[in-house]
Scaffold this motif. Structure first.
Motif, PDB file in Angstrom:
ATOM      1  N   TYR A 104     126.404   9.901 -41.299  1.00  0.00           N
ATOM      2  CA  TYR A 104     125.819  10.510 -42.504  1.00  0.00           C
ATOM      3  C   TYR A 104     125.980   9.533 -43.653  1.00  0.00           C
ATOM      4  N   VAL A 105     124.958   9.432 -44.504  1.00  0.00           N
ATOM      5  CA  VAL A 105     125.028   8.598 -45.698  1.00  0.00           C
ATOM      6  C   VAL A 105     124.664   9.461 -46.902  1.00  0.00           C
ATOM      7  N   GLY A 106     125.595   9.595 -47.842  1.00  0.00           N
ATOM      8  CA  GLY A 106     125.311  10.413 -49.020  1.00  0.00           C
ATOM      9  C   GLY A 106     126.566  10.784 -49.773  1.00  0.00           C
ATOM     10  N   SER A 107     126.450  11.755 -50.651  1.00  0.00           N
ATOM     11  CA  SER A 107     127.565  12.174 -51.489  1.00  0.00           C
ATOM     12  C   SER A 107     128.616  12.929 -50.677  1.00  0.00           C
ATOM     13  N   ASP A 108     129.855  12.836 -51.129  1.00  0.00           N
ATOM     14  CA  ASP A 108     130.931  13.657 -50.593  1.00  0.00           C
ATOM     15  C   ASP A 108     130.863  14.985 -51.350  1.00  0.00           C
ATOM     16  N   HIS A 109     130.190  15.970 -50.765  1.00  0.00           N
ATOM     17  CA  HIS A 109     129.929  17.216 -51.480  1.00  0.00           C
ATOM     18  C   HIS A 109     131.193  18.048 -51.691  1.00  0.00           C
ATOM     19  N   LEU A 110     132.162  17.904 -50.804  1.00  0.00           N
ATOM     20  CA  LEU A 110     133.437  18.588 -51.003  1.00  0.00           C
ATOM     21  C   LEU A 110     134.117  18.083 -52.272  1.00  0.00           C
ATOM     22  N   GLU A 111     134.151  16.767 -52.428  1.00  0.00           N
ATOM     23  CA  GLU A 111     134.757  16.179 -53.622  1.00  0.00           C
ATOM     24  C   GLU A 111     133.920  16.477 -54.866  1.00  0.00           C
ATOM     25  N   ALA A 112     132.605  16.540 -54.710  1.00  0.00           N
ATOM     26  CA  ALA A 112     131.736  16.868 -55.844  1.00  0.00           C
ATOM     27  C   ALA A 112     132.078  18.259 -56.386  1.00  0.00           C
ATOM     28  N   GLY A 113     132.311  19.212 -55.479  1.00  0.00           N
ATOM     29  CA  GLY A 113     132.710  20.551 -55.909  1.00  0.00           C
ATOM     30  C   GLY A 113     134.020  20.532 -56.659  1.00  0.00           C
ATOM     31  N   ARG A 114     134.974  19.756 -56.156  1.00  0.00           N
ATOM     32  CA  ARG A 114     136.269  19.652 -56.838  1.00  0.00           C
ATOM     33  C   ARG A 114     136.114  19.044 -58.231  1.00  0.00           C
ATOM     34  N   MET A 115     135.271  18.021 -58.332  1.00  0.00           N
ATOM     35  CA  MET A 115     135.091  17.335 -59.613  1.00  0.00           C
ATOM     36  C   MET A 115     134.499  18.262 -60.673  1.00  0.00           C
ATOM     37  N   ILE A 116     133.479  19.049 -60.278  1.00  0.00           N
ATOM     38  CA  ILE A 116     132.843  19.911 -61.275  1.00  0.00           C
ATOM     39  C   ILE A 116     133.784  21.048 -61.660  1.00  0.00           C
ATOM     40  N   ALA A 117     134.615  21.512 -60.709  1.00  0.00           N
ATOM     41  CA  ALA A 117     135.587  22.577 -61.015  1.00  0.00           C
ATOM     42  C   ALA A 117     136.665  22.071 -61.963  1.00  0.00           C
ATOM     43  N   ARG A 118     137.117  20.845 -61.756  1.00  0.00           N
ATOM     44  CA  ARG A 118     138.134  20.282 -62.668  1.00  0.00           C
ATOM     45  C   ARG A 118     137.562  20.127 -64.071  1.00  0.00           C
ATOM     46  N   GLN A 119     136.273  19.774 -64.151  1.00  0.00           N
ATOM     47  CA  GLN A 119     135.640  19.645 -65.462  1.00  0.00           C
ATOM     48  C   GLN A 119     135.547  21.012 -66.143  1.00  0.00           C
ATOM     49  N   LEU A 120     135.233  22.036 -65.371  1.00  0.00           N
ATOM     50  CA  LEU A 120     135.160  23.393 -65.919  1.00  0.00           C
ATOM     51  C   LEU A 120     136.513  23.818 -66.486  1.00  0.00           C
ATOM     52  N   VAL A 121     137.579  23.605 -65.731  1.00  0.00           N
ATOM     53  CA  VAL A 121     138.930  23.975 -66.190  1.00  0.00           C
ATOM     54  C   VAL A 121     139.281  23.213 -67.462  1.00  0.00           C
ATOM     55  N   SER A 122     138.892  21.943 -67.502  1.00  0.00           N
ATOM     56  CA  SER A 122     139.164  21.132 -68.691  1.00  0.00           C
ATOM     57  C   SER A 122     138.448  21.702 -69.918  1.00  0.00           C
ATOM     58  N   ASP A 123     137.224  22.210 -69.716  1.00  0.00           N
ATOM     59  CA  ASP A 123     136.435  22.736 -70.831  1.00  0.00           C
ATOM     60  C   ASP A 123     136.822  24.166 -71.199  1.00  0.00           C
ATOM     61  N   MET A 124     136.962  25.025 -70.186  1.00  0.00           N
ATOM     62  CA  MET A 124     137.148  26.457 -70.414  1.00  0.00           C
ATOM     63  C   MET A 124     138.608  26.848 -70.607  1.00  0.00           C
ATOM     64  N   GLY A 125     139.489  26.130 -69.925  1.00  0.00           N
ATOM     65  CA  GLY A 125     140.886  26.512 -69.941  1.00  0.00           C
ATOM     66  C   GLY A 125     141.270  27.208 -68.651  1.00  0.00           C
ATOM     67  N   PHE A 126     142.430  27.862 -68.647  1.00  0.00           N
ATOM     68  CA  PHE A 126     143.003  28.403 -67.421  1.00  0.00           C
ATOM     69  C   PHE A 126     142.714  29.888 -67.210  1.00  0.00           C
ATOM     70  N   ALA A 127     141.768  30.445 -67.924  1.00  0.00           N
ATOM     71  CA  ALA A 127     141.427  31.860 -67.771  1.00  0.00           C
ATOM     72  C   ALA A 127     139.932  32.050 -68.018  1.00  0.00           C
ATOM     73  N   GLY A 128     139.332  32.982 -67.280  1.00  0.00           N
ATOM     74  CA  GLY A 128     137.915  33.267 -67.468  1.00  0.00           C
ATOM     75  C   GLY A 128     137.264  33.745 -66.186  1.00  0.00           C
ATOM     76  N   LYS A 129     136.030  34.257 -66.316  1.00  0.00           N
ATOM     77  CA  LYS A 129     135.272  34.738 -65.163  1.00  0.00           C
ATOM     78  C   LYS A 129     134.150  33.743 -64.870  1.00  0.00           C
ATOM     79  N   VAL A 130     134.138  33.204 -63.641  1.00  0.00           N
ATOM     80  CA  VAL A 130     133.197  32.144 -63.262  1.00  0.00           C
ATOM     81  C   VAL A 130     132.258  32.647 -62.183  1.00  0.00           C
ATOM     82  N   VAL A 131     130.958  32.529 -62.419  1.00  0.00           N
ATOM     83  CA  VAL A 131     129.948  32.934 -61.445  1.00  0.00           C
ATOM     84  C   VAL A 131     129.485  31.693 -60.674  1.00  0.00           C
ATOM     85  N   LEU A 132     129.541  31.773 -59.354  1.00  0.00           N
ATOM     86  CA  LEU A 132     129.095  30.677 -58.489  1.00  0.00           C
ATOM     87  C   LEU A 132     127.792  31.101 -57.830  1.00  0.00           C
ATOM     88  N   MET A 133     126.669  30.512 -58.265  1.00  0.00           N
ATOM     89  CA  MET A 133     125.354  30.902 -57.758  1.00  0.00           C
ATOM     90  C   MET A 133     124.992  30.022 -56.566  1.00  0.00           C
TER      91      MET A 133
END
Length: 325
Positions: A147-176
């Motif tokens: 397979y040649v392409g993005s590591d989608h598992l790591e991509a999910g982790r990266m966007i989640a870490r960015q969310l925590v950095s922006d939102m903080g440690f509490a909140g309701k998150v919808v995953l569509m």
């Protein structure tokens, strides 16, 4: 008289020797040139790149990279695809490529039984190697070479870490997510949940929707009725981002939510520049095209056998709203 006969015989021998040497030179010359000609023909592999999203900027970049690499390796590359994610036509293209006995198939992975049947049975029995690009199907289910392409598992982790950095440690998150999830969506979702799970005050809600804008809008509208206190949205499939934002804007200010997506498409970049998407994961489609062709040629020539069954990951990065201004 005797002298004349000797001279004639000598001259005749010289003529015979001349033609003999000439013939030998031609034979040896032919033998020396034959491996070169064979090598040239050996490198003229016929490869096919197949996608079900031919009309998107992302896949245009994959094609661009693949054509560049094919030119460098002296391979023939054909690009076949469908418009609007027509799965039946996509699978027909796979069948035609296999029946045509191409040397190698580079294909957008499709996580369906029909696709796996084509790769595991028909392509494998014909000796045609398969490389998945951008979207993967696990090796044990498809018998793809790599397979040649993005590591989608790591991509999910990266966007989640960015969310925590922006939102903080509490909140309701919808995953569509899509109601028919591909392997890349499941990997992204797993990565997101891996990061968010340890935060006791972050609540996640997974919402499944169809692929059409109408289906996503309907799912978003229903979600807003049920969860009016949602704080953040992550469009696990990049195609959902625009519909989510459009539906939210009918009720309230989009700026009141943290919104994230994947893939720097023209639509998501425009939404980001407008301040409606906080961050997204940018991929490297042109590199995907280049490397997929390179690894296919290396497999065919025997230069690199076997290929890495886990795949070859291309660069991904977090692109924030301030970066797109």
């Amino acid at each position: 008289m005797r002298k004349s006969i000797i001279v004639s015989l000598f001259a005749g021998c010289l003529v015979i020797l001349f033609f003999t040497l000439t013939s030998m030179i031609k034979v040896f010359s032919s033998d020396l040139n034959e491996p070169v000609m064979t090598a040239e023909l050996h490198n003229s592999y016929r490869l096919v790149l197949i996608t079900q999203e031919l009309d998107t900027p992302f896949w245009a970049k994959v094609e661009q990279g693949a054509r560049k690499a094919a030119g460098q390796y002296g391979a023939s590359l054909e690009v076949w695809g469908t418009y609007g994610s027509n799965r039946d036509d996509f699978l027909k293209n796979m069948e035609v490529a296999i029946a045509s006995k191409v040397d190698g198939i580079i294909v957008q992975g499709l996580d369906t039984d029909e696709f796996k049947e084509l790769t595991k049975v028909k392509a494998a029995s014909s000796g045609i190697p398969i490389i998945t690009v951008a979207n993967d199907v696990p090796m044990n289910e498809s018998l793809r070479r790599t397979y040649v392409g993005s590591d989608h598992l790591e991509a999910g982790r990266m966007i989640a870490r960015q969310l925590v950095s922006d939102m903080g440690f509490a909140g309701k998150v919808v995953l569509m997510v899509s109601d028919r999830q591909e392997d890349f969506q499941r990997s992204r979702l797993t990565g997101i949940l891996d990061v968010l799970r340890p935060y006791a005050k972050i609540e996640t809600k997974i919402v499944a929707a169809g692929d059409s804008r109408e289906d996503v809008a309907a799912a978003t509208n229903e979600l807003l009725n049920e969860e009016p206190d949602a704080d953040a949205f992550i469009a696990v499939s990049a195609k959902h981002a625009g519909s989510i934002i459009q539906e939210i804007s009918k009720r309230m200010q989009v700026g009141g939510f943290y919104i994230y997506s994947f893939d720097d498409s023209p639509e998501t970049l425009t939404l980001m520049q407008q301040g409606q998407i906080d961050a997204l994961i940018a991929q490297s489609p042109e590199t995907m095209g280049e490397k997929s062709v390179a690894y296919m040629v290396k497999w065919l020539t025997g230069e690199q056998v076997p290929l890495n069954p886990d795949g070859y990951f291309t660069d991904i990065r977090v692109l924030r709203a301030e970066d797109a201004q």
